[in-house]
Design a protein around this motif. Structure first.
Motif, PDB file in Angstrom:
ATOM      1  N   ARG A 291       0.913  -1.289  -0.072  1.00 53.11           N
ATOM      2  CA  ARG A 291      -0.206  -0.037   0.151  1.00 53.11           C
ATOM      3  C   ARG A 291       0.809   1.211  -0.081  1.00 53.11           C
ATOM      4  N   LEU A 292       2.037   1.098   0.741  1.00 52.30           N
ATOM      5  CA  LEU A 292       3.095   2.436   1.087  1.00 52.30           C
ATOM      6  C   LEU A 292       3.491   2.593  -0.478  1.00 52.30           C
ATOM      7  N   ARG A 293       3.877   1.640  -1.301  1.00 51.54           N
ATOM      8  CA  ARG A 293       4.468   1.864  -2.564  1.00 51.54           C
ATOM      9  C   ARG A 293       3.383   2.522  -3.422  1.00 51.54           C
ATOM     10  N   LEU A 294       2.315   1.941  -3.390  1.00 49.25           N
ATOM     11  CA  LEU A 294       1.082   2.456  -4.340  1.00 49.25           C
ATOM     12  C   LEU A 294       0.574   3.738  -4.124  1.00 49.25           C
ATOM     13  N   HIS A 295       0.413   4.176  -2.916  1.00 50.48           N
ATOM     14  CA  HIS A 295      -0.419   5.363  -2.426  1.00 50.48           C
ATOM     15  C   HIS A 295       0.445   6.312  -1.891  1.00 50.48           C
ATOM     16  N   SER A 296       1.533   6.181  -1.439  1.00 51.21           N
ATOM     17  CA  SER A 296       2.418   7.256  -0.697  1.00 51.21           C
ATOM     18  C   SER A 296       3.067   8.105  -1.447  1.00 51.21           C
ATOM     19  N   PRO A 297       3.298   9.168  -1.015  1.00 56.59           N
ATOM     20  CA  PRO A 297       4.345  10.382  -1.907  1.00 56.59           C
ATOM     21  C   PRO A 297       5.806   9.634  -2.143  1.00 56.59           C
ATOM     22  N   PRO A 298       6.493  10.092  -2.929  1.00 61.62           N
ATOM     23  CA  PRO A 298       7.784   9.243  -3.022  1.00 61.62           C
ATOM     24  C   PRO A 298       8.842   9.546  -2.025  1.00 61.62           C
ATOM     25  N   GLU A 299       8.568  10.720  -1.590  1.00 61.63           N
ATOM     26  CA  GLU A 299       9.569  11.172  -0.296  1.00 61.63           C
ATOM     27  C   GLU A 299       9.271  10.189   0.900  1.00 61.63           C
ATOM     28  N   LYS A 300       7.986   9.856   1.246  1.00 60.02           N
ATOM     29  CA  LYS A 300       7.735   8.856   2.174  1.00 60.02           C
ATOM     30  C   LYS A 300       8.145   7.506   1.929  1.00 60.02           C
TER      31      LYS A 300
ATOM     32  N   MET B 222      15.622  -1.824  -5.133  1.00 55.85           N
ATOM     33  CA  MET B 222      14.918  -2.914  -5.195  1.00 55.85           C
ATOM     34  C   MET B 222      13.754  -3.149  -4.509  1.00 55.85           C
ATOM     35  N   ARG B 223      13.763  -3.139  -3.151  1.00 60.15           N
ATOM     36  CA  ARG B 223      12.972  -3.261  -2.182  1.00 60.15           C
ATOM     37  C   ARG B 223      11.756  -2.177  -2.462  1.00 60.15           C
ATOM     38  N   ALA B 224      12.100  -1.043  -2.681  1.00 61.77           N
ATOM     39  CA  ALA B 224      11.193   0.251  -2.819  1.00 61.77           C
ATOM     40  C   ALA B 224      10.316  -0.201  -4.301  1.00 61.77           C
ATOM     41  N   VAL B 225      10.999  -0.935  -5.112  1.00 62.25           N
ATOM     42  CA  VAL B 225       9.969  -0.807  -6.393  1.00 62.25           C
ATOM     43  C   VAL B 225       9.506  -2.054  -6.637  1.00 62.25           C
ATOM     44  N   VAL B 226       9.951  -3.359  -5.860  1.00 62.22           N
ATOM     45  CA  VAL B 226       9.706  -4.629  -6.295  1.00 62.22           C
ATOM     46  C   VAL B 226       8.987  -5.054  -4.832  1.00 62.22           C
ATOM     47  N   PRO B 227       7.642  -5.763  -5.203  1.00 60.16           N
ATOM     48  CA  PRO B 227       7.101  -6.382  -3.916  1.00 60.16           C
ATOM     49  C   PRO B 227       7.726  -7.644  -3.540  1.00 60.16           C
ATOM     50  N   VAL B 228       8.513  -7.524  -2.413  1.00 60.89           N
ATOM     51  CA  VAL B 228       9.199  -8.855  -2.037  1.00 60.89           C
ATOM     52  C   VAL B 228       8.687  -9.219  -0.586  1.00 60.89           C
ATOM     53  N   PHE B 229       8.513 -10.526  -0.276  1.00 62.96           N
ATOM     54  CA  PHE B 229       8.640 -11.089   0.955  1.00 62.96           C
ATOM     55  C   PHE B 229       9.700 -11.118   1.724  1.00 62.96           C
TER      56      PHE B 229
ATOM     57  N   ARG C 203       5.997  -4.610 -12.129  1.00 65.72           N
ATOM     58  CA  ARG C 203       6.348  -4.187 -10.749  1.00 65.72           C
ATOM     59  C   ARG C 203       5.288  -3.211 -10.420  1.00 65.72           C
ATOM     60  N   ASP C 204       5.228  -3.152  -9.138  1.00 64.00           N
ATOM     61  CA  ASP C 204       4.080  -2.378  -8.204  1.00 64.00           C
ATOM     62  C   ASP C 204       4.895  -1.155  -7.997  1.00 64.00           C
ATOM     63  N   ILE C 205       5.010  -0.397  -9.207  1.00 61.04           N
ATOM     64  CA  ILE C 205       5.405   1.030  -9.318  1.00 61.04           C
ATOM     65  C   ILE C 205       4.462   1.695  -9.553  1.00 61.04           C
ATOM     66  N   PRO C 206       4.028   2.759  -9.054  1.00 62.21           N
ATOM     67  CA  PRO C 206       2.545   3.620  -9.220  1.00 62.21           C
ATOM     68  C   PRO C 206       2.407   3.879 -10.784  1.00 62.21           C
ATOM     69  N   GLN C 207       1.141   3.842 -11.004  1.00 59.20           N
ATOM     70  CA  GLN C 207       0.819   3.818 -12.430  1.00 59.20           C
ATOM     71  C   GLN C 207       1.246   5.345 -13.040  1.00 59.20           C
ATOM     72  N   PRO C 208       1.245   5.554 -14.516  1.00 56.25           N
ATOM     73  CA  PRO C 208       1.296   6.786 -15.054  1.00 56.25           C
ATOM     74  C   PRO C 208       0.049   7.494 -14.758  1.00 56.25           C
ATOM     75  N   VAL C 209       0.324   9.091 -14.642  1.00 56.00           N
ATOM     76  CA  VAL C 209      -0.942   9.917 -14.449  1.00 56.00           C
ATOM     77  C   VAL C 209      -1.833   9.933 -15.191  1.00 56.00           C
ATOM     78  N   ALA C 210      -1.504   9.594 -16.691  1.00 52.21           N
ATOM     79  CA  ALA C 210      -2.341   9.589 -17.773  1.00 52.21           C
ATOM     80  C   ALA C 210      -1.997   8.287 -18.687  1.00 52.21           C
ATOM     81  N   SER C 211      -3.076   7.612 -19.044  1.00 53.33           N
ATOM     82  CA  SER C 211      -2.743   6.480 -19.777  1.00 53.33           C
ATOM     83  C   SER C 211      -2.825   6.548 -21.326  1.00 53.33           C
ATOM     84  N   GLY C 212      -2.299   5.563 -21.939  1.00 50.23           N
ATOM     85  CA  GLY C 212      -2.442   5.176 -23.718  1.00 50.23           C
ATOM     86  C   GLY C 212      -1.647   6.763 -24.230  1.00 50.23           C
ATOM     87  N   ILE C 213      -1.722   6.499 -25.633  1.00 49.15           N
ATOM     88  CA  ILE C 213      -0.815   7.527 -26.494  1.00 49.15           C
ATOM     89  C   ILE C 213      -1.514   8.842 -26.105  1.00 49.15           C
ATOM     90  N   MET C 214      -2.689   9.161 -25.940  1.00 50.86           N
ATOM     91  CA  MET C 214      -3.286  10.631 -25.864  1.00 50.86           C
ATOM     92  C   MET C 214      -2.761  11.220 -24.563  1.00 50.86           C
TER      93      MET C 214
END
Length: 357
Positions: free
Chosen positions: A19-28, A51-58, A338-349
């Motif tokens: 949840r932290l990777r997906l929803h927190s600001p990058p500073e956190k 690696m731990r910051a961008v890849v979900p690992v147990f 990878r569980d990196i936050p998604q782009p702010v806009a999707s697709g070519i447009m």
């Protein structure tokens, strides 16, 4: 009872970190996973932290740790093992600042094809090379298209020391020399991106290879596969992974780095692979281990070992009837991008919209 409690705590912290990777600001996110502090107080990441910051690992099964990072005021989980990294030693001096973290997260989050398009946009004389200022424009465009890159505040919102602007972050000296006069060739940069992805994969393997034996257990390999699954579905998958230790054969199986890479290559070719699996399964109504290996080899050119296939079937043969649950398997692999936050806009447009800005 202790083992059950320990496993439960690992799952709780694993879900918290996702949840932290997906929803927190990058500073956190940076603060949570960074484990090094310089003499002047700057918080820095080691390559394994990135690696731990961008890849979900147990946490690796052979470790007593139940979490990977912590925030100021929280109790440290203990000493984290950091695998050495020649790639980051050469490209980045071995330590990663906040602005460099934004640079690498941006590279890892955006497809190679998008970078190639942006690169060509600023290559006005069509010689497949760009200068330092043009490269900074490429990176600004890419960051605007990525949630973490778009929302950063140079690390100042949480008191992190970020020396200089994020615009000057990353590996600019590595690409353009100390004076910034060199030019960057398209192929050189694309190879750098590929090497970066390969290094993150190697660091993920090293994370689970806790005792540096060059191999990981069947359980740790299975954990790496299910790590990207939806939280609501994770408990069921985790129970199946726990069963591996009770299997006399699989409890002794060890997976090599080469086998780990082969599965990652298959994941990267998921679209044709899943299409072939689904088509074959619908026609025959049954997908055996040999069928799975044949599709991987003939369609994707990936040779999987019997051990890897056996682990996959033990997780995704839900009914234990010898046939793979294709939908379940593909759904998890699809999420394993990878569980990196998604782009702010999707697709070519969305991409072109950011370019116009």
């Amino acid at each position: 009872m202790f083992l059950f409690g320990d496993a439960l705590r690992k799952k709780v912290f694993f879900n918290y970190e996702k949840r932290l990777r997906l929803h927190s600001p990058p500073e956190k996110i940076f603060e949570y996973f960074a484990t090094f502090q310089s003499a002047d107080g700057e918080v820095l990441m080691k390559p394994s932290d990135l690696m731990r910051a961008v890849v979900p690992v147990f946490p690796p099964s052979e470790s007593s740790l139940v979490r990977d990072g912590f925030l100021k005021g929280e109790r440290s989980p203990g000493e984290l093992r950091s695998a050495p990294s020649k790639f980051f030693d050469v490209a980045n001096g071995g330590l990663i600042s906040f602005k460099e973290y934004i640079f690498f997260v941006t590279l890892l989050a955006i497809p190679e094809s998008c970078f190639s398009v942006a690169f060509k946009m600023f290559d006005t004389d069509n010689d497949r090379e760009i200068n330092r200022d043009e490269f900074k424009k490429v990176m600004a465009l890419m960051r605007a298209h990525n949630r973490q890159g778009a929302s950063h505040r140079n690390g100042r919102s949480r008191g992190l020391k970020a020396n200089g602007s994020v615009e000057d972050g990353g590996s600019l000296d590595y690409f353009f020399g100390k004076g910034g006069k060199a030019r960057l060739h398209h192929e050189t940069f694309i190879q750098f991106m590929k090497d970066l992805h390969d290094e993150i994969l190697r660091l993920e393997f090293a994370h689970y290879d806790y005792n540096s034996q060059g191999k990981i257990s069947a359980k740790d390999f299975a954990l790496s596969i299910i790590a990207a699954a939806d939280s609501s579905y994770l408990n069921e998958l985790f129970k199946r992974v726990e069963r591996l230790n009770s299997d006399p054969h699989l409890s002794e199986v060890r997976i090599t780095l080469e086998e780990f890479k082969q599965f990652a290559e298959l994941r990267d070719k998921l679209r044709p692979f899943s299409f072939a699996l689904s088509g074959y399964g619908k026609v025959n109504g049954f997908l055996t281990r040999e069928d799975f290996k044949r599709v991987a080899s003939h369609v994707c050119g990936v040779s999987l070992t019997d051990s890897v296939v056996e682990i996959i079937f033990n997780i995704f043969d839900k009914n234990r009837d010898g046939s793979l649950n294709i939908d379940e398997f593909v759904k998890v692999l699809h999420k394993q991008q990878r569980d990196i936050p998604q782009p702010v806009a999707s697709g070519i447009m969305g991409f072109l919209s950011q370019y116009r800005k």
